[in-house]
Design an enzyme around this catalytic site. Structure first.
Site, short mmCIF file in Angstrom:
data_model
loop_
_atom_site.label_atom_id
_atom_site.label_comp_id
_atom_site.label_asym_id
_atom_site.label_seq_id
_atom_site.Cartn_x
_atom_site.Cartn_y
_atom_site.Cartn_z
N SER A 76 0.81 -0.96 -0.21
CA SER A 76 0.26 -0.22 0.50
C SER A 76 1.09 1.51 0.23
CB SER A 76 -1.03 -0.50 1.55
OG SER A 76 -0.41 0.12 2.63
N ILE A 81 3.49 4.68 -0.71
CA ILE A 81 4.24 4.92 -1.40
C ILE A 81 5.05 3.33 -1.28
CG2 ILE A 81 6.82 5.26 -1.27
CD1 ILE A 81 5.52 7.80 0.89
N SER A 83 12.13 10.62 6.68
CA SER A 83 11.20 11.75 6.87
C SER A 83 12.19 12.81 7.77
CB SER A 83 10.22 11.47 7.59
OG SER A 83 9.09 12.85 8.67
N TYR A 135 9.15 7.77 17.09
CA TYR A 135 8.76 8.06 15.43
C TYR A 135 9.87 8.87 14.76
CZ TYR A 135 7.12 9.00 10.83
OH TYR A 135 7.01 9.19 9.45
N LYS A 192 13.04 7.17 12.65
CA LYS A 192 13.76 8.74 11.12
C LYS A 192 14.26 9.24 11.40
CE LYS A 192 10.81 6.61 9.55
NZ LYS A 192 10.85 5.99 8.41
#
Length: 313
Positions: free
Chosen positions: A47, A49, A171, A198, A202
């Site tokens: 799903s 990207i 990100s 998170y 990253k």
């Protein structure tokens, strides 16, 4: 009454749509090289990207392995991609990054079945907390540790098939990352623990690409960290309801769709002549300086050594 209500709703929708298209420029279509005879793995390829990336690589003629946790969704995505591209060489393989045992099983099956590997797209990601069977925080393991182990287990094959590339989907959230080496892999304390976790994962992605590039300098393996833009994907699927209510309209209005977000991933995977930029951080406008912590070579090396220890290498 009803008529007025409908009119107001209609007007709001019209404004919303105009805003959405006004605020977002249409992506420029990019020419991609032929990839016949090349093999690519895309993690989280069922799903978002990941699927958009797998689709485009298949369209260029690559053999594509959709590596994802849910077999039903993985098989469905592989069959959609085969149908849409006419490329029969697209296959699902089971990979659960929240289990180091699963990562090892995937790597040994892949190495046994597939003689080549030219592209490893470390794309899968989660945004919220929890603990894995290995005792690590879920985002840190899925987003970084699982991919770190996967990359190490496949590195020899990437080297023998060089020139080959590793693309790590990071990100801009790495700007708020703070890696605490003494408690690596454990959820951070505090009110915003899940968000911090998170961001930490990253930052780890950006540093992983940097250190991998350093270590592979004399080989034909290059590596790139990518900020795909703010993309409307299933990343927020585990967010609390209040946050979803806030994010979903915002995401629809401002965020890119998955195929737009995949463009910079595909650039790093396929564009000619990127080798001198190995280890760099890319956005839609090309190579960019990451935030200061993302340029810290001592931290990158310490993270690498810590990650090796945590995954038992």
């Amino acid at each position: 009454g009803m008529g007025w209500g409908l009119l107001v709703v209609g007007l709001l929708m019209a404004v919303y749509t105009l805003l959405r298209h006004g605020l977002r420029s249409a992506p420029r279509p990019r020419a991609r090289p032929a990839l016949r005879g090349r093999t690519a793995i895309v993690t989280g390829g069922s799903s978002g990207i990941g699927e958009a990336t797998a689709l485009e690589l298949a369209r260029c003629g690559a053999r594509v392995i959709v590596a994802t946790r849910n077999a039903l969704r993985g098989e469905a995505a592989a069959s959609r991609i085969r149908r849409e591209t006419g490329n029969e060489d697209v296959h699902f393989m089971h990979l659960d990054l929240s289990s180091l045992r699963s990562v090892r099983a995937f790597a040994s099956t892949f190495l046994r079945q597939q003689p080549h590997l030219h592209l490893l797209i470390n794309n899968a990601g989660v945004s919220t907390g929890g603990t894995t069977e290995d005792g690590f925080s879920l985002p840190f393991q899925v987003n970084h540790l699982g991919h770190f182990l996967l990359t190490q287990l496949l590195l020899e094959r990437l080297r023998s098939c060089g020139p080959s590339r590793v693309v790590i989907v990071a990100s801009s959230a790495h700007c708020a990352g703070r890696l605490r080496l003494e408690s690596l892999g454990r959820p951070p304390p505090g009110l915003f623990s899940a968000f911090q976790d998170y961001c930490d994962s990253k930052l780890a992605n950006v540093l992983h690409a940097r250190e991998l590039a350093t270590r592979e300098q004399d080989t034909q393996v290059t590596c790139y960290a990518v900020h795909p833009g703010f993309v409307n994907t299933a990343l927020f699927r585990h967010a609390p309801l209040w946050l979803k209510l806030l994010l979903v309209p915002l995401a629809w209005l401002l965020f890119l769709d998955a195929s737009e977000g995949a463009q910079v991933v595909l650039d790093c995977a396929t564009q000619e002549g990127l080798e001198p930029l190995s280890g760099r951080y890319f956005t839609d406008s090309g190579p960019q300086q990451p935030w200061a912590a993302g340029r810290d070579d001592r931290l990158a090396r310490a993270l690498w050594e810590g990650s090796e220890r945590l995954v038992g290498l």
